[in-house]
Design a protein around this motif. Structure first.
Motif, PDB file in Angstrom:
ATOM      1  N   LEU A 161      56.244 -69.947 -42.799  1.00  0.00           N
ATOM      2  CA  LEU A 161      56.173 -68.806 -41.883  1.00  0.00           C
ATOM      3  C   LEU A 161      57.586 -68.275 -41.677  1.00  0.00           C
ATOM      4  O   LEU A 161      58.497 -69.020 -41.299  1.00  0.00           O
ATOM      5  N   GLN A 162      57.763 -67.002 -41.953  1.00  0.00           N
ATOM      6  CA  GLN A 162      59.109 -66.436 -41.875  1.00  0.00           C
ATOM      7  C   GLN A 162      59.573 -66.283 -40.424  1.00  0.00           C
ATOM      8  O   GLN A 162      58.764 -66.252 -39.498  1.00  0.00           O
ATOM      9  N   ILE A 201      50.369 -68.972 -33.880  1.00  0.00           N
ATOM     10  CA  ILE A 201      51.359 -70.000 -34.218  1.00  0.00           C
ATOM     11  C   ILE A 201      52.643 -69.262 -34.575  1.00  0.00           C
ATOM     12  O   ILE A 201      52.660 -68.410 -35.455  1.00  0.00           O
ATOM     13  N   GLY A 202      53.752 -69.596 -33.895  1.00  0.00           N
ATOM     14  CA  GLY A 202      54.992 -68.846 -34.016  1.00  0.00           C
ATOM     15  C   GLY A 202      55.121 -67.917 -32.805  1.00  0.00           C
ATOM     16  O   GLY A 202      54.263 -67.909 -31.914  1.00  0.00           O
ATOM     17  N   PRO A 203      56.177 -67.128 -32.744  1.00  0.00           N
ATOM     18  CA  PRO A 203      57.250 -67.066 -33.745  1.00  0.00           C
ATOM     19  C   PRO A 203      58.300 -68.151 -33.553  1.00  0.00           C
ATOM     20  O   PRO A 203      58.419 -68.735 -32.483  1.00  0.00           O
ATOM     21  N   PHE A 204      59.059 -68.409 -34.628  1.00  0.00           N
ATOM     22  CA  PHE A 204      60.180 -69.338 -34.611  1.00  0.00           C
ATOM     23  C   PHE A 204      61.449 -68.582 -35.008  1.00  0.00           C
ATOM     24  O   PHE A 204      61.399 -67.579 -35.721  1.00  0.00           O
ATOM     25  N   THR A 205      62.572 -69.071 -34.562  1.00  0.00           N
ATOM     26  CA  THR A 205      63.834 -68.374 -34.835  1.00  0.00           C
ATOM     27  C   THR A 205      64.308 -68.567 -36.275  1.00  0.00           C
ATOM     28  O   THR A 205      65.173 -67.823 -36.749  1.00  0.00           O
TER      29      THR A 205
END
Length: 215
Positions: A191-192, A94-98
């Motif tokens: 989530l970073q 799950i991720g990554p996100f900006t």
């Protein structure tokens, strides 16, 4: 009190009784004295009974207060508790996100009070009090770990778990806090940015919390 009134009435009538010469006899005076003493003794008993009644009323009021306290402890405290895992189906990262993003724990084990929203991943306090929260993290399955998650209260970072170094790809971590919350405060696991975590139906990543006591 009715008995006292009757005795007083009798006493008054006796004072009105006189012999043929217009004076009360010695027997009448003795009777009146005896009645007066009896009335006095009865008055003391009534006064003592009044004191006892007041004492009992006070005890009853105190007992009512204790009952209310017990009711608040047994049935009056809001029931707030939840526990959830990250995935309800499938497997994978799950991720990554900006940007930093709240994780949405979709597998609900319990949600008493309906304070946790699985569509947003956010817990919202409905009552002010002290709460316990715990979360776990399983890193991404790759040669280079790249996982960082943080527990946040509103916009404040509370604590974190991370794994960004090493060669093994099966690391887990967890953290927990006990914090005060006001009604309307939010708590979530974030989530970073540019990080990711792995989960499957073994449910490695969890988020749980419950109310300890109200304030």
């Amino acid at each position: 009190m009715e008995k006292i009134a009757v005795l007083v009435l009798v006493l008054g009538c006796c004072f009105c009784v006189a012999d043929n010469s217009g004076f009360a006899s010695s027997g009448d005076v003795y009777s009146l004295t005896t009645i007066a003493l009896n009335v006095g003794a009865l008055g003391e008993k009534v006064a003592n009974m009044a004191d006892k009644i007041t004492f009992l009323e006070t005890k009853l009021q105190n007992a009512d207060r204790e009952i209310l306290k017990l009711r608040s402890l047994v049935g009056g405290t809001p029931q707030v508790a939840f526990s959830a895992a990250l995935r309800d189906s499938g497997a994978g990262d799950i991720g990554p996100f900006t940007t930093a993003t709240p994780l949405k724990y979709k597998k609900i084990f319990s949600n008493y009070g309906d304070c946790y929203n699985p569509f947003t991943g956010i817990f919202t306090a409905t009552v002010s009090g002290v709460y316990f929260f715990r979360f776990s993290m399983f890193n991404n399955l790759s040669p280079t770990p790249n996982s960082v998650v943080s527990l946040k209260k509103n916009d404040e970072r509370l604590t974190s778990v991370w794994d960004t170094k090493g060669t093994d790809s099966n690391d887990m971590g967890s953290n927990a806090v006990v914090i005060p919350l006001k009604a309307g405060d939010t708590v979530y696991v974030e989530l970073q940015e540019n990080r990711l975590v792995y989960d499957d139906l073994m449910y490695y990543n969890t988020f749980s919390g419950f109310l300890l006591f109200t304030m």
